[in-house]
Structure formats: C-alpha cells, structure tokens
Design a protein around this motif. Sequence first.
Motif, short mmCIF file in Angstrom:
data_model
loop_
_atom_site.label_atom_id
_atom_site.label_comp_id
_atom_site.label_asym_id
_atom_site.label_seq_id
_atom_site.Cartn_x
_atom_site.Cartn_y
_atom_site.Cartn_z
N LEU A 209 16.82 24.50 -129.58
CA LEU A 209 17.78 25.66 -129.06
C LEU A 209 19.10 25.23 -129.38
O LEU A 209 19.98 26.00 -129.73
CB LEU A 209 17.65 25.86 -127.42
N ALA A 210 19.46 23.88 -129.07
CA ALA A 210 20.82 23.68 -129.44
C ALA A 210 21.29 23.79 -131.11
O ALA A 210 22.31 24.00 -131.26
CB ALA A 210 21.28 22.01 -128.91
N CYS A 211 20.09 23.26 -131.86
CA CYS A 211 20.29 23.39 -133.30
C CYS A 211 20.59 24.95 -133.63
O CYS A 211 21.40 25.15 -134.55
CB CYS A 211 19.05 22.96 -133.88
N ILE A 212 19.77 25.94 -132.97
CA ILE A 212 19.95 27.29 -133.35
C ILE A 212 21.41 27.87 -132.86
O ILE A 212 21.91 28.62 -133.71
CB ILE A 212 18.89 28.04 -132.72
N PHE A 213 21.69 27.32 -131.87
CA PHE A 213 23.05 27.86 -131.42
C PHE A 213 24.16 27.27 -132.28
O PHE A 213 25.03 28.17 -132.65
CB PHE A 213 23.44 27.29 -129.97
N SER A 214 23.96 26.11 -132.72
CA SER A 214 24.99 25.51 -133.87
C SER A 214 24.97 26.52 -134.90
O SER A 214 26.10 26.74 -135.83
CB SER A 214 24.66 24.05 -134.23
N ILE A 215 23.87 26.81 -135.51
CA ILE A 215 23.65 27.41 -136.66
C ILE A 215 24.29 28.84 -136.71
O ILE A 215 25.26 29.37 -137.50
CB ILE A 215 22.32 27.61 -137.30
N ALA B 226 26.62 29.78 -134.39
CA ALA B 226 27.99 29.47 -134.15
C ALA B 226 28.76 29.32 -135.64
O ALA B 226 29.86 29.81 -135.76
CB ALA B 226 28.56 28.52 -133.47
N MET B 227 28.14 28.68 -136.56
CA MET B 227 28.52 28.29 -137.90
C MET B 227 28.73 29.68 -138.79
O MET B 227 29.71 29.91 -139.34
CB MET B 227 27.70 27.21 -138.45
N ILE B 228 27.67 30.67 -138.44
CA ILE B 228 27.44 31.71 -139.30
C ILE B 228 28.51 32.85 -138.61
O ILE B 228 29.13 33.53 -139.58
CB ILE B 228 26.11 32.37 -139.43
N VAL B 229 28.52 33.06 -137.45
CA VAL B 229 29.40 33.99 -136.84
C VAL B 229 30.92 33.60 -136.90
O VAL B 229 31.71 34.49 -136.96
CB VAL B 229 28.77 34.32 -135.67
N GLU C 14 33.47 31.24 -128.80
CA GLU C 14 32.76 31.27 -127.53
C GLU C 14 31.05 30.90 -127.70
O GLU C 14 30.90 29.71 -127.17
CB GLU C 14 32.64 32.91 -127.00
N ILE C 15 30.69 31.22 -128.81
CA ILE C 15 29.39 30.91 -129.15
C ILE C 15 29.42 29.08 -129.71
O ILE C 15 28.62 28.46 -129.32
CB ILE C 15 28.86 31.67 -130.48
N SER C 16 30.58 28.91 -130.48
CA SER C 16 30.82 27.32 -130.69
C SER C 16 30.84 26.55 -129.58
O SER C 16 30.35 25.42 -129.50
CB SER C 16 32.11 27.48 -131.73
N GLU C 17 31.60 27.00 -128.31
CA GLU C 17 31.74 26.19 -127.28
C GLU C 17 30.31 25.99 -126.58
O GLU C 17 30.00 24.95 -125.99
CB GLU C 17 32.91 26.65 -126.36
N SER D 247 27.52 26.22 -127.91
CA SER D 247 26.67 25.25 -128.75
C SER D 247 26.83 24.01 -128.66
O SER D 247 25.88 23.05 -128.47
CB SER D 247 26.50 25.62 -130.30
N GLN D 248 28.09 23.70 -128.24
CA GLN D 248 28.59 22.15 -128.18
C GLN D 248 28.07 21.81 -126.76
O GLN D 248 27.63 20.55 -126.69
CB GLN D 248 30.16 22.13 -128.16
N LEU D 249 28.52 22.68 -125.98
CA LEU D 249 27.83 22.19 -124.58
C LEU D 249 26.23 22.09 -124.63
O LEU D 249 25.42 21.16 -123.84
CB LEU D 249 28.07 23.20 -123.61
N LEU D 250 25.68 23.09 -125.11
CA LEU D 250 24.09 22.91 -125.33
C LEU D 250 23.71 21.49 -126.36
O LEU D 250 22.70 20.99 -125.61
CB LEU D 250 23.46 24.21 -126.06
N SER D 251 24.44 21.03 -126.90
CA SER D 251 24.13 20.07 -127.89
C SER D 251 24.27 18.83 -126.96
O SER D 251 23.50 17.70 -127.10
CB SER D 251 25.06 19.80 -129.21
N CYS D 252 25.43 18.67 -126.23
CA CYS D 252 25.63 17.71 -125.15
C CYS D 252 24.44 17.33 -124.29
O CYS D 252 23.81 16.40 -124.10
CB CYS D 252 27.06 17.65 -124.54
#
Length: 259
Positions: free
Chosen positions: A129-135, A137-140, A144-147, A149-154
Amino acid sequence: MAANPQHLEKMKVRQGYRNFWHTDLLHTLQADTPYFCFTFWCPPCASYLLRKRALYNDMSRYVCCAGYMPCSGRCGESRYPELCLATEVVCCFGNSVASTRFLLQDEFNIQTTQCDNCIIGFMFCLQQLACIFSIVAMIVGSSEISEASQLLSCAADYVYCTVCACMQTQHKVEMDKRDGMFGPQSAMAVPAVQQMSRIDQPYPPSVGYPPQSSYGQPYGGYPPQPSYAQPYGYPPPPAQGYPASSHPPAGYPPQVLPK
C-alpha cells in the motif's frame, strides 16, 4: 522463471506440519526482551548469528538463502561462506530472515499459526500500500498525497522492522529450546511401555477388559441356578457334563434281548 517443483512440493508438505513455535510473534518481546532489543537495533547482525546457529555453527553446510532462492548454490558459498552470509544479511535481509525461518520449520516440522500469518500478511499489505501511494503521488504530483505516502512508508518501515525483530526473537527462542536451555521437555519424554499381544505370548494381556470367568462358571456374572430336591423313587441326576456311572440306572429291571 518457473517455480522449482521441489520447492512447491515442500510448500505443500509444510502445510501439514503439526508442531508449534515455542512462542508466537505476539509474545516474543515478553519471552526475550534483551534479544528483541538487540535484533531491533541491529537486525543484520542478529540474522547472521541466527543463521550460523541454525546450521549448528557448521559453515560448510551454508547455502545462500538456505537453498530456497534461485541464486542458491551459485554464489561461491563453498569457498567463502562467511563472506557470502554477511552479504546475504546486508543486501537481502528479508530473504535471510525468511530462509532461516523455513530452515527451522523444515527441521522441526513447525507450522505457522493463523495469528502469525495475519501479522506477516499485514506487514506485506502495508508495504504494498505504501508503494502504491508513492507511485500515485509521483504521477499526480499532489503534495497532500505525497505527505500521506511518506507517512504510510514510515509506518510500513516501522511495522517491517518490528515484525522482523519478533520473527528473529522467535527463531532464537526456538533454538534455545532445541539446545536444551529450558531444561528437559516433558513432551519429548519416552512414553511408557504399553502391553501388546505378541506371538511369543500364549494369551494377550487383559488390559482394558474384565477378568474372564473360569470354565464351568456362567458368563456375564449370572447367579448360580438353585438346586431342587430329587423326587422319591427317581435315580440321582448325573454329574455335570458326564454320563451316569452305571447304565441302565438302578431301579429298573434289566432288559432282555429277544433270541
């Protein structure tokens, strides 16, 4: 690359294991707190020591990823086992933990409980899920989505480190049990000798059966039949199971055969 048929067969066999880990993932911190802290702050060192201990400190038996990966046996393990193991725990830490786990499960026929499967599955799902959010955030390109995704990655990294620490502590406790550090195990004691019917025995032992009555006694514990007085003028009854002592009986005239 197609899956190895031997590995697929091993996975099917592993589903039928009946033994359990000495401690589950939820209680590893309570089982060995100092080692949990050690493997949490220095996981590659713990993975190195645990793999070496799982091999009974015989590095001549070492194979990369315990033989469960396609690269196993092709990395020069026979010449430099210590160097290859150090490279494995640093560059492929997740595989090193999983390989040690499979190694112990196959050796002691240990199954993974449903609770442990849920914890490990949650860790994988959170990472995906963290990987999907990062992708996304990079595309869009949304901040907000980038932050998020970072929280989810942590959070995913924290859960990953915690679950790996629990798994390695679980492996360590299991090997402590293997090496007899918890004292003699009652479950591993030799069972009592059972009486069995053998060829050299004339009769099988009466274990679990009522005692057999002697010959001539009624079966099933019925009371003896009462005796009645013999009427006057009749001969006494013959003994049980035997004919009369004289024939014809006394009191009758002798029979004369016709000439």
